[in-house]
Every structure is written in structure tokens, then in C-alpha cells.
Motif scaffolding. Structure first.
Motif, short mmCIF file in Angstrom:
data_model
loop_
_atom_site.label_atom_id
_atom_site.label_comp_id
_atom_site.label_asym_id
_atom_site.label_seq_id
_atom_site.Cartn_x
_atom_site.Cartn_y
_atom_site.Cartn_z
N MET A 95 0.87 -1.16 0.10
CA MET A 95 -0.22 0.02 -0.12
C MET A 95 0.95 1.00 -0.08
SD MET A 95 -3.24 -0.90 2.37
CE MET A 95 -3.71 1.07 2.19
N ASP A 96 2.02 1.39 0.76
CA ASP A 96 2.98 2.42 0.84
C ASP A 96 3.46 2.73 -0.64
OD1 ASP A 96 4.53 4.43 2.18
OD2 ASP A 96 6.25 3.18 1.45
N ARG A 97 3.85 1.67 -1.37
CA ARG A 97 4.38 1.93 -2.58
C ARG A 97 3.39 2.44 -3.67
NH1 ARG A 97 6.74 -4.04 -3.74
NH2 ARG A 97 8.38 -3.93 -2.26
N SER A 98 1.99 2.02 -3.37
CA SER A 98 0.99 2.49 -4.20
C SER A 98 0.48 4.06 -3.92
CB SER A 98 -0.13 1.41 -4.19
OG SER A 98 -1.21 2.00 -4.88
N ILE A 99 0.63 4.26 -2.67
CA ILE A 99 0.49 5.56 -2.13
C ILE A 99 1.52 6.51 -2.78
CG2 ILE A 99 0.44 7.07 -0.45
CD1 ILE A 99 -0.87 4.76 1.49
N ARG A 100 2.73 6.16 -2.77
CA ARG A 100 3.82 7.15 -3.44
C ARG A 100 3.66 7.00 -4.82
NH1 ARG A 100 3.89 9.12 1.35
NH2 ARG A 100 3.69 7.71 2.69
N GLY A 101 3.23 6.00 -5.44
CA GLY A 101 3.08 5.92 -6.91
C GLY A 101 1.99 6.98 -7.49
N ASP B 265 -9.33 -12.88 -11.12
CA ASP B 265 -8.67 -14.04 -11.68
C ASP B 265 -7.94 -13.86 -13.01
OD1 ASP B 265 -9.51 -15.29 -9.39
OD2 ASP B 265 -11.26 -16.23 -10.39
N ARG B 266 -8.31 -13.06 -13.95
CA ARG B 266 -7.67 -12.78 -15.08
C ARG B 266 -6.91 -11.60 -15.11
NH1 ARG B 266 -11.97 -15.42 -19.72
NH2 ARG B 266 -12.54 -17.35 -18.58
N ASP B 267 -7.36 -10.88 -14.36
CA ASP B 267 -6.57 -9.29 -14.57
C ASP B 267 -6.51 -8.97 -13.14
OD1 ASP B 267 -5.55 -6.99 -15.57
OD2 ASP B 267 -7.53 -6.11 -15.89
N GLU B 268 -5.25 -9.46 -12.48
CA GLU B 268 -4.96 -9.16 -11.20
C GLU B 268 -4.59 -7.79 -10.86
OE1 GLU B 268 -2.78 -11.95 -7.62
OE2 GLU B 268 -1.51 -11.27 -9.10
N PRO B 269 -5.08 -7.00 -10.14
CA PRO B 269 -4.99 -5.57 -9.80
C PRO B 269 -3.56 -5.48 -9.41
CG PRO B 269 -7.00 -6.00 -8.66
CD PRO B 269 -6.32 -7.29 -9.44
N PRO B 270 -2.59 -4.31 -9.50
CA PRO B 270 -1.24 -4.46 -9.43
C PRO B 270 -1.11 -4.40 -7.97
CG PRO B 270 -1.76 -2.81 -11.09
CD PRO B 270 -3.01 -3.63 -10.73
N ILE B 271 -1.83 -3.90 -6.96
CA ILE B 271 -1.83 -3.58 -5.53
C ILE B 271 -1.93 -5.18 -4.82
CG2 ILE B 271 -4.26 -3.14 -5.22
CD1 ILE B 271 -1.50 -1.69 -3.10
N VAL B 272 -2.77 -5.95 -5.44
CA VAL B 272 -3.17 -7.39 -4.98
C VAL B 272 -1.78 -8.18 -5.39
CG1 VAL B 272 -4.41 -9.38 -5.40
CG2 VAL B 272 -5.73 -7.08 -5.19
N ALA B 273 -1.44 -7.89 -6.81
CA ALA B 273 0.01 -8.73 -6.96
C ALA B 273 1.09 -8.28 -6.29
CB ALA B 273 0.24 -8.54 -8.60
N ALA B 274 1.33 -7.09 -5.79
CA ALA B 274 2.33 -6.87 -4.77
C ALA B 274 2.18 -7.23 -3.60
CB ALA B 274 2.33 -5.08 -4.90
N PHE B 275 1.01 -7.16 -3.09
CA PHE B 275 0.66 -7.73 -1.92
C PHE B 275 1.06 -9.35 -1.47
CE2 PHE B 275 -2.53 -10.51 0.32
CZ PHE B 275 -1.91 -10.32 1.76
N ARG B 276 0.80 -10.04 -2.71
CA ARG B 276 1.04 -11.44 -2.63
C ARG B 276 2.54 -11.68 -2.66
NH1 ARG B 276 -4.00 -13.79 -3.29
NH2 ARG B 276 -5.18 -12.90 -4.73
N ASP B 277 3.21 -10.68 -3.38
CA ASP B 277 4.86 -11.03 -3.56
C ASP B 277 5.52 -10.41 -2.15
OD1 ASP B 277 7.41 -10.93 -4.74
OD2 ASP B 277 7.58 -8.91 -4.12
N VAL B 278 5.06 -9.47 -1.43
CA VAL B 278 5.60 -9.14 -0.36
C VAL B 278 5.20 -10.14 1.08
CG1 VAL B 278 5.31 -7.32 2.02
CG2 VAL B 278 5.42 -6.73 -0.60
N HIS B 279 3.92 -10.63 0.85
CA HIS B 279 3.55 -11.57 2.03
C HIS B 279 4.13 -12.86 1.79
CE1 HIS B 279 0.60 -14.43 3.76
NE2 HIS B 279 0.51 -13.49 4.67
#
Length: 487
Positions: free
Chosen positions: A1-7, A448-462
Motif C-alpha cells: 500500500m505504501d508503494r501504491s500511495i507514493r506511486g 482471476d484474469r486481470d489481477e490488480p497491481p496492488i493485489v499482485a504486490a501484496f502477494r509478493d510481499v506476503h
């Protein structure tokens, strides 16, 4: 979320308000906070505060922040531990608040993410497919006296501080003590003070998770039941808008309805058993028999009413989605039709089980048993058959008793009661099976087909952090007021 906020070009503070009482979980939080600060290059806009005394639970936690630190901010976005919001969504919330000085609270419609089990995927599909349509209808009915769901919403801090101090109700829980379902009460108090409370389902980039099995859902529902029934004490509070009172009544009857349904079923069987034998010739020298009314008209009206209330709206949404092309995001018309039918079958099968859990919850509250505030567990995994059986054996017993009693005393009603009694008897299997991934491939949602960037970033960090936080060392301790919130 912090990355997305700054972006998104925003300069916002992030404040983590912890009420965790377990030493082990506090240590995990401290370890995660250190990783957060390290990954954000020692960010000075991220704060962590742990309350040693969790008086007032969640509402008290937010109140503590408002009282001690609220003066530093114009707005605050409330989030649950499983909430996720993009910088673009936050920017839109801020823009809307800036544009309307009388707007006290703006509620988004969070999309469910991360569901893996059959039960979770069905909930995720229902929320994504039906939710926006139902919410738009709610928006039109409620006007400026809208809902607050406690998270994924922006509040005007001054308005909240001015309006939303919650009383501690006299007496002991469950009807006394701290207000459990505080969010609806806070929305009512804002409206009472002349502030607009709005919901907007069109704001994208707002997400949350959901329970993965029936037991987790029932556990959360028990708290909601107690909180909603507690609103009986607030129905006649002075100055509330009529719609706010109606919302309280609606919430109360959302749970009392299960008790009424149970009473209706019991009285139906009892009526068949205790009814006197029909007298076809009540008058002396009567030439033709008088047949008693079989109530066919009333029974048909009840059946059509249930179908019209619970099922037809879903097929109406399906037809609209097919005509407008919205169905493509859910796998196309054929797949979404199958998903709707499967979701209706699943909710119909689980309805008697939820009837049992809700009826028990209402009875516990009315008998003054306090259910407390059990923590929500997300990603809790699949249940074993033993766990499912242990928690629902009483439902099986009740279903078997109803089945045998109906067969023995009112066999003509047996067929009509099978849709209720059979799921109760099969409760352990249904709870167990729906807690696992189905592998059927239905319940597709656009994410499922078009994963939002914030969700993809969350999965990576998690994924990267999880292995480090699962087993924190005994030295993972921070002061309870680490990184003080501005005050």
C-alpha cells in the motif's frame, strides 16, 4: 500500500493500531514492523502503536487514536488487518471529501480477494457479481444516511470526533457494556449531527479477505448477532434519523428471522400432529361433505415469495450481465450461469446449517451469554472431518430428531422437510467439503484474469515476509509505543 500511495503522488501517514494481547503475536507484529521499516528505507511516515489495555475493543482502539492523535489529520481511512487499498482509490476518497465539506464518511465496497476454498470462492463470486448491484440499490434507498462497515472507508476526523463518542451501555454483556457493532452506530451518530454518510460501489481498488469455511463464518456471525441484538437498546436514542432506526431494526431481524423460521418449521409439524381429525359432516343431515382448507393458496404464496425475494434478483443480475457484456469478466455467459446456479444450490444446502448456528447464537444472547470478540483468522486453511464433526454434531442430532419425529408423527410432511433436515444430517460433510478447494473451475471473478497491481504486490510481499515472521525470536520486542503517532 505504501508503494501504491507514493506511486499515486500522495504523502500519507500509515498508522498501525494494535490491540494484540498475545505476547507471541506481538513479537510477530514487531518483527513485521521492522521488516516494513527496512523495506521502506526507514520511512518516517509509518507508525506503530500497541495498546496494553484494549478497552472498547476495535471501537476503543480507533477512539484512542482520534483522541490522542486525530488533531494531526483532516481525514483517516480505516482498515482491517485484511484490508487492502490502492493509492488511486485513496486519492479518489480524498478528492471526494475535499469536494464536499458536509461529507462525514464515504464507504467503499471492498472486493474479496484470496479465497481458495469452495466456500470462500462462492462468497468471493457472490460479493463480486451481486454485491455492486445490491449496493447501488442501497445507495439510492438510503441517500445521505448511508452505512459504515468499519473498514475500507474514509472519515472526516473532526466530524468523527464531534459525533461518534460511544457510550458504555449500562449492565453486563451481551446487552450492556461496550457497543460491539459500533460501525452502524457511528454512521447513525454522524447522520444525527447533520453529516453525510455515503457509500459508493463504483470506487475501485478496495479489497478485503473473507472466511474460508463455514465455522469461521459462524464464529464471526456470532459476534455480529450479539452486536445487532444489542442495538435493541439504541432504537429509541434521541435524534436519530428514521433510516438509521430502520437499519437497526433490519439488523436485529436479520438474526431473529432464523428463530422465526425454526419456530415455523416446528409449529408446522406440531400442527399436523396435534390437529383434530377432520369432520366432513359437521351438520346433522348434511348432504355433501365439507372439506377443510388445505391452505394451498397460502403455501403457494409463501413459496413464490421466497423465490421472488432470494432467487429472482440473482437471475435478474445474471440476465443484465449477459446483455451488457459484464458476464465476460466472470468467464462468459455459460460459465457465469453455471456459477450462479451452483452458488444458489450451495447457499440453499448451507441455509439450514446457518439457521442452526444463528438460532443458537440468538438463544445464547437472549440467555445473556456473552460471546466476546473472538479474533478473525484469515487463511485458516482446510478443516478436517473430525473438526467439522466436532463442531456440528449437535446439528446432526437436531436434524435426525426432526427427521424421525416427522416420519413417525407427520409422514405426509416428510418430503417437504427433507431440504431442511438432510443438510443438517450431512452438516459435517458439507462443512468439511466446502472448506477445501473444489477443483470445479467455477466462481470465476475478474481479478482471476486481470489481477490488480496492488493485489499482485501484496502477494509478493506476503510470500517473502511470511517465512521470517512465522517463527520470531524471543528478542523480537519493541516498546509498546514504538514510532509514536503524531499527537
Amino acid at each position: 500500500m505504501d508503494r501504491s500511495i507514493r506511486g499515486a503522488g500522495l504523502g500519507l501517514d500509515i498508522v498501525i493500531l494494535s490491540d494484540t494481547q498475545s505476547d507471541k503475536k506481538q513479537a510477530a507484529e514487531h518483527a513485521a514492523f521492522r521488516m516494513l521499516i527496512a523495506e521502506t528505507a526507514g520511512a518516517d511516515h509509518i507508525y506503530y502503536r500497541h495498546r496494553e489495555n484494549n478497552r472498547g475493543r476495535k471501537a476503543g482502539n480507533v477512539e484512542d487514536f482520534i483522541v490522542k492523535s486525530g488533531g494531526a489529520y483532516d481525514y483517516a481511512v480505516t482498515l482491517d488487518a485484511d484490508s487492502l487499498m490502492s493509492g488511486e482509490a485513496l486519492a479518489e476518497l480524498i478528492r471526494r471529501m475535499d469536494a464536499d465539506p458536509k461529507l462525514g464518511l464515504l464507504q467503499t465496497l471492498p472486493r474479496i480477494i484470496g479465497a481458495r476454498s469452495f466456500f470462500g470462492r462462492a462468497m468471493q463470486f457472490a460479493a463480486s457479481f451481486y454485491g455492486p448491484v445490491f449496493t447501488r440499490g442501497l445507495e439510492r434507498m438510503q441517500g445521505a444516511t448511508g452505512p459504515y462497515w468499519g473498514h475500507n472507508a474514509i472519515i472526516r476526523v473532526m466530524a468523527f470526533a464531534q459525533s461518534c463518542g460511544l457510550p458504555e451501555l449500562s449492565g453486563k454483556p451481551p446487552f450492556g457494556g461496550h457497543v460491539l457493532s459500533h460501525d452502524y452506530v457511528e454512521a447513525a451518530l454522524l447522520a444525527r449531527n447533520g453529516w453525510k454518510v455515503l457509500a459508493d460501489s463504483s470506487i475501485t481498488g478496495s479489497f478485503e479477505e473473507c472466511p474460508e469455511n463455514v465455522l469461521s463464518y459462524a464464529k464471526r456471525d456470532r459476534r455480529w448477532c450479539q452486536g445487532n441484538l444489542q442495538h435493541m437498546r439504541l432504537l429509541f436514542a434521541p435524534g436519530l434519523a428514521n433510516w438509521s432506526r430502520f437499519v437497526f431494526v433490519q439488523g436485529i431481524f436479520a438474526y431473529l428471522a432464523s428463530v422465526f423460521w425454526a419456530i415455523f418449521l416446528v409449529s408446522t409439524v406440531s400442527g399436523a400432529v396435534l390437529a383434530p381429525e377432520p369432520d366432513y359432516f359437521p351438520e346433522t343431515f348434511q348432504l355433501f361433505p365439507a372439506f377443510p382448507s388445505d391452505r394451498s393458496r397460502e403455501i403457494l404464496a409463501l413459496a413464490l415469495g421466497i423465490i421472488g425475494l432470494l432467487i429472482l434478483p440473482k437471475f435478474g443480475i445474471l440476465a443484465n450481465a449477459a446483455m451488457t457484456g459484464r458476464a465476460r469478466g466472470f468467464g462468459g455467459a455459460d460459465r457465469v450461469t453455471a456459477s450462479v446456479v451452483l452458488e444458489i444450490l450451495l447457499t440453499s444446502a448451507l441455509a439450514p446449517i446457518m439457521l442452526a448456528y444463528q438460532t443458537r447464537a440468538v438463544c445464547q444472547v437472549l440467555l445473556r451469554h456473552d460471546g466476546g470478540w473472538p479474533a478473525n483468522a484469515r487463511g485458516e486453511g482446510s478443516l478436517t472431518l473430525t473438526e467439522a464433526t466436532r463442531s456440528s454434531l449437535w446439528i446432526v442430532a437436531a436434524g435426525m430428531f426432526a427427521l424421525v419425529a416427522t416420519w413417525k408423527f407427520a409422514p405426509d410432511l416428510l418430503f417437504w422437510l427433507l431440504p431442511v433436515t438432510l443438510p443438517m444430517v450431512a452438516a459435517p460433510l458439507l462443512i468439511y467439503w466446502t472448506s477445501h478447494p473444489s477443483g470445479l473451475g467455477y466462481f470465476t471473478v475478474p481479478e482471476d484474469r486481470d489481477e490488480p497491481p496492488i493485489v499482485a504486490a501484496f502477494r509478493d510481499v506476503h510470500a517473502r515476509w511470511r517465512s521470517h515472521i512465522d517463527a520470531p525470536s524471543a528478542d523480537d520486542v519493541l516498546p509498546t509505543e514504538a514510532s509514536h503517532v503524531p499527537g
